[in-house]
Each structure stands twice: as C-alpha cells, then as structure tokens.
Scaffold this active site. Sequence first.
Site, PDB file in Angstrom:
ATOM      1  CE  LYS A  14      34.628 -42.035  76.326  1.00  0.00           C
ATOM      2  NZ  LYS A  14      33.695 -43.102  75.888  1.00  0.00           N
ATOM      3  CG  ASP A  23      32.628 -43.188  79.411  1.00  0.00           C
ATOM      4  OD1 ASP A  23      32.388 -44.002  78.504  1.00  0.00           O
ATOM      5  OD2 ASP A  23      33.491 -43.422  80.295  1.00  0.00           O
TER       6      ASP A  23
HETATM    7  P1  NDP Z   1      28.504 -45.196  85.296  1.00  0.00           P
HETATM    8  O1  NDP Z   1      29.207 -44.049  85.877  1.00  0.00           O
HETATM    9  O2  NDP Z   1      27.029 -45.134  85.102  1.00  0.00           O
HETATM   10  O3  NDP Z   1      28.815 -46.520  86.116  1.00  0.00           O
HETATM   11  C1  NDP Z   1      30.123 -46.952  86.283  1.00  0.00           C
HETATM   12  C2  NDP Z   1      30.111 -48.186  87.164  1.00  0.00           C
HETATM   13  O4  NDP Z   1      31.401 -48.786  87.153  1.00  0.00           O
HETATM   14  C3  NDP Z   1      29.797 -47.864  88.603  1.00  0.00           C
HETATM   15  O5  NDP Z   1      29.175 -48.974  89.174  1.00  0.00           O
HETATM   16  C4  NDP Z   1      31.190 -47.639  89.182  1.00  0.00           C
HETATM   17  O6  NDP Z   1      31.249 -47.836  90.567  1.00  0.00           O
HETATM   18  C5  NDP Z   1      31.978 -48.689  88.464  1.00  0.00           C
HETATM   19  N1  NDP Z   1      33.378 -48.260  88.336  1.00  0.00           N
HETATM   20  C6  NDP Z   1      33.820 -47.138  87.752  1.00  0.00           C
HETATM   21  N2  NDP Z   1      35.143 -47.032  87.846  1.00  0.00           N
HETATM   22  C7  NDP Z   1      35.537 -48.109  88.518  1.00  0.00           C
HETATM   23  C8  NDP Z   1      36.794 -48.576  88.928  1.00  0.00           C
HETATM   24  N3  NDP Z   1      37.924 -47.882  88.673  1.00  0.00           N
HETATM   25  N4  NDP Z   1      36.832 -49.759  89.588  1.00  0.00           N
HETATM   26  C9  NDP Z   1      35.687 -50.458  89.851  1.00  0.00           C
HETATM   27  N5  NDP Z   1      34.475 -50.048  89.480  1.00  0.00           N
HETATM   28  C10 NDP Z   1      34.395 -48.905  88.834  1.00  0.00           C
HETATM   29  O7  NDP Z   1      29.224 -45.466  83.886  1.00  0.00           O
HETATM   30  P2  NDP Z   1      28.714 -46.309  82.636  1.00  0.00           P
HETATM   31  O8  NDP Z   1      27.853 -47.433  83.065  1.00  0.00           O
HETATM   32  O9  NDP Z   1      28.226 -45.360  81.630  1.00  0.00           O
HETATM   33  O10 NDP Z   1      30.105 -46.878  82.080  1.00  0.00           O
HETATM   34  C11 NDP Z   1      30.607 -48.171  82.431  1.00  0.00           C
HETATM   35  C12 NDP Z   1      31.579 -48.621  81.347  1.00  0.00           C
HETATM   36  O11 NDP Z   1      30.872 -48.699  80.089  1.00  0.00           O
HETATM   37  C13 NDP Z   1      32.762 -47.702  81.087  1.00  0.00           C
HETATM   38  O12 NDP Z   1      33.874 -48.488  80.696  1.00  0.00           O
HETATM   39  C14 NDP Z   1      32.303 -46.865  79.897  1.00  0.00           C
HETATM   40  O13 NDP Z   1      33.405 -46.365  79.172  1.00  0.00           O
HETATM   41  C15 NDP Z   1      31.555 -47.927  79.119  1.00  0.00           C
HETATM   42  N6  NDP Z   1      30.594 -47.441  78.137  1.00  0.00           N
HETATM   43  C16 NDP Z   1      29.585 -46.591  78.467  1.00  0.00           C
HETATM   44  C17 NDP Z   1      28.666 -46.195  77.510  1.00  0.00           C
HETATM   45  C18 NDP Z   1      27.512 -45.338  77.837  1.00  0.00           C
HETATM   46  O14 NDP Z   1      26.691 -45.103  76.932  1.00  0.00           O
HETATM   47  N7  NDP Z   1      27.342 -44.856  79.055  1.00  0.00           N
HETATM   48  C19 NDP Z   1      28.773 -46.641  76.122  1.00  0.00           C
HETATM   49  C20 NDP Z   1      29.808 -47.614  75.888  1.00  0.00           C
HETATM   50  C21 NDP Z   1      30.686 -47.964  76.867  1.00  0.00           C
HETATM   51  P3  NDP Z   1      31.237 -46.555  91.556  1.00  0.00           P
HETATM   52  O15 NDP Z   1      29.816 -46.115  91.576  1.00  0.00           O
HETATM   53  O16 NDP Z   1      31.734 -47.085  92.844  1.00  0.00           O
HETATM   54  O17 NDP Z   1      32.148 -45.546  90.941  1.00  0.00           O
HETATM   55  O1  2IT Z   2      32.069 -45.386  75.037  1.00  0.00           O
HETATM   56  C1  2IT Z   2      31.048 -44.993  74.456  1.00  0.00           C
HETATM   57  O2  2IT Z   2      30.714 -45.448  73.352  1.00  0.00           O
HETATM   58  C2  2IT Z   2      30.219 -43.968  75.107  1.00  0.00           C
HETATM   59  N1  2IT Z   2      30.540 -43.573  76.221  1.00  0.00           N
HETATM   60  C3  2IT Z   2      29.020 -43.401  74.409  1.00  0.00           C
HETATM   61  C4  2IT Z   2      29.432 -42.355  73.412  1.00  0.00           C
HETATM   62  C5  2IT Z   2      28.308 -41.585  72.783  1.00  0.00           C
HETATM   63  O3  2IT Z   2      28.660 -40.635  72.082  1.00  0.00           O
HETATM   64  O4  2IT Z   2      27.133 -41.910  72.938  1.00  0.00           O
END
Ligand code: NDP
Ligand code: 2IT
Length: 449
Positions: free
Chosen positions: A122, A162
């Site tokens: 990561k 992420d």
């Molecule tokens: P994005 O940046 O697309 O969206 C993040 C969302 O979460 C936004 O709505 C953001 O609000 C909110 N957010 C972020 N930080 C905070 C915080 N400290 N407090 C409150 N709200 C917060 O990210 P993703 O959707 O990709 O990721 C969301 C979660 O999913 C994370 O935990 C990530 O690790 C996990 N994840 C993502 C994957 C992926 O493929 N993208 C895969 C597996 C897990 P704001 O816009 O106000 O910042």
């Molecule tokens: O937390 C996760 O699994 C991710 N942010 C996606 C990782 C990836 O390599 O697609």
Amino acid sequence: MEHILATITRQDPEQWEFHQVIREFLATIAPVLDRRPSYRQQAIVERMIEPERTILFRVPWMDDQGKVHVNRGFRVEMNSAIGPYKGGLRFHPTVNLSIIKFLAFEQVFKNSLTTLPMGGGKGGADFDPKGRSDGEVMRFCQAFMAELFRHIGEDTDVPAGDIGVGAREIGYLFGMYKKLQNKFTGALTGKGLGWGGSLIRPEATGYGVVYFAAEMLGLSGENLVGKRCLVSGSGNVAQFTAEKILQLGGKVLTLSDSSGYIYDEEGIDSGKLDFIKELKNIRRGRLGEYAQHYPRASYVAVDPALEYNPLWMYPADCAMPAATQNEISGRDARHLVEGGVRLVCEGANMPSTPAAIEFFREHRILFGPSKAANAGGVAVSGLEMAQDSMRMSWSREVVDNRLRMIMQSIHRTCLEAASTYGVAGDYLAGANIAGFVKIADAMLDQGLV
Ligand code: NDP
Ligand code: 2IT
C-alpha cells in the site's frame, strides 16, 4: 502473542492503527498456530508483521501560484509470498506510516483470499487533492511517480487507487511511469478503458461488497429485495455499492462525505445516484448540494469530534460503511443494532472499531469484514493484470461473472476456515485464518527470505 504486541508498541508507539490491525489479527489465528507448530518455529507471524520493504520519499511540487510544497510519499511492500506486491495508493492529509502499514497488512490477506497471485502493499501521500486544480493534481502525481517508478513494475509492485486516487490520478501517474520507463506495461491498475484498463474495475469494489452481502443473506434464504441500507461515503466504493443495492432491489437511504451526510427517506434511486456521480466525480463538489437539488431529502453536517455519527441511527436492515477506517464507534454499533440492522458489510478498510466489532459479535450481527467483503476491487485489478499480460480485454459480462464467482468463493472460504478452526459462522476469524494459512505455507515453502 503478547510479546509481538509489546514489541511493535515499543518499536513504533505512535502507529496505533497498525497495532489495532495486528491485535485483531492475532486474536483470531491462535487456533492455527496451535495446530501448525512449524509456523511458530519459523517465526512466521514475526516475519509477516515486518514489511519486506518500506519506502519513504519527498514529493516536492509547485502550485498554480508558483508556491513550492513538500509532501511525504510512502510505499510499504508488505509481503510478496504469493505474487508481486499489490495494493492502492491513498492521497489524503491524514496519511502516515501507521495508516499505510495497517492498509498494507490487510491487503496481504485480502489479496490471498481473492485466489489470484498477488502479494500485498500500500502507498500514498499526505497530499490533499481537495480544492486543487487538475494542473496541480497532475504535477503532484508526476512528482510522486518521479520517485515511485523505480520501485514498481508489472512483476514487482502494482499500485492502484484508494481514497483520493481515482481515474484522473491513475492517468497522470501512468503517463509519468510510461515516460520514465519508456515502456507501456501494466504497472498500475484502474487504468482508463482505452489504455489497458479493465471493464468493471471502477464498479468492482462496491459491486463485490453487495455480492458478498447477498451471499451472507442467502444462507438464511434471504436477499436484498426491499432491504433498507445505510451507506456511508460517496466516493468510488460508496457509489457502486449503492448502484448494486438498487440493482438487487434494495433501498439506499444515506450517503456521506467528510462534512456530513444525506438522508433520503424516499430512497436514493438510480437517477439521484447519477446526480451524485456527476457532483462528486466531475464537478468535485460537496454532498450538501444533494439536499438543495432534492429538497425532500435532508443534509446533516457532522461534527467529527462527536463520538457517534447520527447517520447510523436511522432504522434500517443493512449497513455498508464505505468511507474510511474507524468510522463506526462502539456507540454507532449500538445505534445500528437498536435501529434494526442485522447485517454489516464493510466496503471501507477497517471501518468498524474493535468496540463496534465486539458489539456486533455479542448481538450475532452478520458481519462481513473488509478484507473479505471489499476484495472485489483488488480481484478485478488482478483480472486487469491478466488482461494486460495477454494484451487482451474481456467483456463486461466475463469480468462481472468472474467477480461474482470470486466473491462467492471468498464467502465460502471464510465459512469453511471458520468451521475447520472451531469458530463456525465467524467471518472475521475465517477471513484471517484462510488468508493467513495460504501466505504462511508459501513463506515456509520459500525458505528464510
Ligand atoms: P474515494 O476517495 O473515492 O471516496 C472516499 C469517500 O470517503 C469520500 O466520500 C470521502 O469524503 C469519504 N472520507 C474519506 N476520508 C474520510 C474521513 N476521514 N472521514 C469521513 N469521510 C471520509 O475513496 P474510495 O471510495 O476508493 O475508498 C473508500 C474506502 O474504501 C477506503 O477505506 C478505501 O481504503 C476502501 N477501499 C477502496 C477500494 C477501491 O478500489 N477504491 C478497494 C477496497 C477498499 P470527502 O469527499 O469529504 O473526502
Ligand atoms: O484496498 C484496496 O483493496 C484497494 N484500494 C484496491 C487495491 C487494488 O490494487 O486494486
């Protein structure tokens, strides 16, 4: 186990997210260590919790006004026992080594569960893309890649998105990587469709979360039809979690960002979701606008200092947290259960605090832990890597079917591992155990490296 916790606390006292994840992991794998003495003899756990490599670097860049900024870049290459390091990059002002290490550790086991050959890593930076122009984000990504490029590669380490890293950022990162290496390779996933990306990768994490929830419900002959769902976040994972809930007949009542949440009693339907996608992905606006556009919905600002989030207080059947770590406190967990929620399926990484998990366990809530439930994203990243190596691309149907089969397989694997080790029905323990055994055996086979 106690000595391991004592050691990491002494070595890195400030890395409390990392301690949290290790504590949760250790609490579930004891039965495996008892049955497999070679793991203790070969110090497998001690080796697993130490990253194979930690890269910390300076990222200097210039804003639109000509002011120079310096951010901190990170890449933690945690474990390569079963494949090249694989895992996302997070750009968020809170990013530090503790957060990247906890995410990298979780990624190792998650990737192991996908059945695909990917190790775990990561990375990211404490850069805040909010309010920055496209030009500033591009220059930041280029400066970040100017160092990261020497550490990654399609057979070495394959980053993805992420929080704060989506299609735009992957584009800029890939462009710089290609220029510096003078090679067009699949060293990043989440790429655009026209240049090596995979269909369904944007949807994969959210869709996978809901496929996993459907499997959990299916065990008791239930499904998502008519189920009221509380979803947090409004980024990549939240948007496609909501989309799949709607496709499977459920109702989405909430979404949030870091300023607050929206509650729409009539349900966020697909037209409203399109509005949110345009608002968040194109205009990069704040969620509060939703309530201005749909006046029958409400927007509630949330004070981050509060010990609970009122979003989790609405009566509902299911909760899919999809924003960030530790967003569900013990008190939130109590509110969820009091509101009728029977299923919690984690889209974000480690969104439930230890107190929340304990509460869910006591109340026999169906709990899909992140490393299993949100593995669909990295699973389709693995499929993207396969397509890149073959210089081919598969159709939506093919990738979506594979995703669904992988989520079903992860669900089955968690339950089987839990039963084998005497903790039947415990998805969290099952995910940890199944992920752990595969990595541990690979490490044993490969000797002391
Ligand atoms: P994005 O940046 O697309 O969206 C993040 C969302 O979460 C936004 O709505 C953001 O609000 C909110 N957010 C972020 N930080 C905070 C915080 N400290 N407090 C409150 N709200 C917060 O990210 P993703 O959707 O990709 O990721 C969301 C979660 O999913 C994370 O935990 C990530 O690790 C996990 N994840 C993502 C994957 C992926 O493929 N993208 C895969 C597996 C897990 P704001 O816009 O106000 O910042
Ligand atoms: O937390 C996760 O699994 C991710 N942010 C996606 C990782 C990836 O390599 O697609």
